[in-house]
Design a protein around this motif. Structure first.
Motif, PDB file in Angstrom:
ATOM      1  N   VAL A 257      -3.605   5.226  10.195  1.00 19.03           N
ATOM      2  CA  VAL A 257      -4.912   4.797   9.693  1.00 19.03           C
ATOM      3  C   VAL A 257      -5.765   6.018   9.383  1.00 19.03           C
ATOM      4  O   VAL A 257      -6.444   6.075   8.357  1.00 19.03           O
ATOM      5  N   GLU A 258      -5.715   7.018  10.259  1.00 19.73           N
ATOM      6  CA  GLU A 258      -6.511   8.230  10.064  1.00 19.73           C
ATOM      7  C   GLU A 258      -6.070   9.030   8.844  1.00 19.73           C
ATOM      8  O   GLU A 258      -6.823   9.863   8.331  1.00 19.73           O
ATOM      9  N   ASN A 259      -4.849   8.782   8.337  1.00 19.70           N
ATOM     10  CA  ASN A 259      -4.343   9.484   7.156  1.00 19.70           C
ATOM     11  C   ASN A 259      -4.765   8.841   5.840  1.00 19.70           C
ATOM     12  O   ASN A 259      -4.502   9.381   4.773  1.00 19.70           O
ATOM     13  N   ILE A 260      -5.417   7.679   5.900  1.00 22.27           N
ATOM     14  CA  ILE A 260      -5.878   7.025   4.671  1.00 22.27           C
ATOM     15  C   ILE A 260      -7.024   7.839   4.076  1.00 22.27           C
ATOM     16  O   ILE A 260      -7.971   8.202   4.767  1.00 22.27           O
ATOM     17  N   LYS A 261      -6.912   8.139   2.798  1.00 18.73           N
ATOM     18  CA  LYS A 261      -7.943   8.906   2.087  1.00 18.73           C
ATOM     19  C   LYS A 261      -8.513   8.042   0.957  1.00 18.73           C
ATOM     20  O   LYS A 261      -7.779   7.609   0.069  1.00 18.73           O
ATOM     21  N   GLU A 262      -9.826   7.792   1.036  1.00 13.00           N
ATOM     22  CA  GLU A 262     -10.484   7.030  -0.023  1.00 13.00           C
ATOM     23  C   GLU A 262     -10.363   7.777  -1.343  1.00 13.00           C
ATOM     24  O   GLU A 262     -10.437   9.008  -1.380  1.00 13.00           O
ATOM     25  N   SER A 263     -10.149   7.040  -2.412  1.00 17.53           N
ATOM     26  CA  SER A 263      -9.978   7.559  -3.777  1.00 17.53           C
ATOM     27  C   SER A 263      -8.683   8.344  -3.957  1.00 17.53           C
ATOM     28  O   SER A 263      -8.501   8.983  -4.990  1.00 17.53           O
ATOM     29  N   GLN A 264      -7.774   8.303  -2.961  1.00 22.12           N
ATOM     30  CA  GLN A 264      -6.494   9.009  -3.088  1.00 22.12           C
ATOM     31  C   GLN A 264      -5.296   8.142  -2.696  1.00 22.12           C
ATOM     32  O   GLN A 264      -4.299   8.121  -3.408  1.00 22.12           O
ATOM     33  N   THR A 265      -5.394   7.454  -1.559  1.00 19.33           N
ATOM     34  CA  THR A 265      -4.258   6.686  -1.057  1.00 19.33           C
ATOM     35  C   THR A 265      -4.039   5.449  -1.925  1.00 19.33           C
ATOM     36  O   THR A 265      -4.983   4.719  -2.235  1.00 19.33           O
ATOM     37  N   THR A 266      -2.775   5.228  -2.326  1.00 21.32           N
ATOM     38  CA  THR A 266      -2.451   4.120  -3.223  1.00 21.32           C
ATOM     39  C   THR A 266      -1.982   2.883  -2.449  1.00 21.32           C
ATOM     40  O   THR A 266      -1.645   2.966  -1.268  1.00 21.32           O
TER      41      THR A 266
END
Length: 120
Positions: free
Chosen positions: A32-41
């Protein structure tokens, strides 16, 4: 003989039962902490967590929900009193997508809570 009858009555009136309820898949907090807004698909989210618990469209924005719930109840009959102990935990991840990319997400986690009840 009287002591034997009393012992049998005590064991007959005492008892216990355990019930477990679990739904969804436990979420890995480090993922969950690896999710990046505007990047993760969407494809990356699906690879990390599998299929969502539910999906919806809200104002043209796709929303995915991942939910995990685990509850355990243990009841013990102590002759004239029922002692019930319940523990529960939950995780919920909500993601919003535009053009197959995460635009925002929220994650909540409720740690295991113990609830105890004595019922006559």
């Amino acid at each position: 003989m009287k002591a034997l009858l009393i012992s049998i009555a005590v064991f007959a009136l005492a008892g216990c039962a355990t019930a477990n309820y679990e739904t969804g898949n436990r979420l890995n907090k480090s993922q969950v902490e690896n999710i990046k807004e505007s990047q993760t698909t969407k494809a990356e989210i699906a690879a990390m967590f599998g299929a969502p618990s539910s999906t919806s469209i809200s104002n043209g924005i796709e929303v995915w929900l991942y939910q995990y719930i685990k509850t355990t109840s243990h009841a013990q009959n102590k002759i004239f009193v029922m002692d019930v102990k319940t523990t529960s935990e939950s995780q919920m991840l909500t993601l919003k997508f535009e053009e197959d990319v995460v635009t925002s997400y929220t994650y909540t986690e409720t740690p295991s809570a113990n609830v105890r009840s004595n019922q006559p």
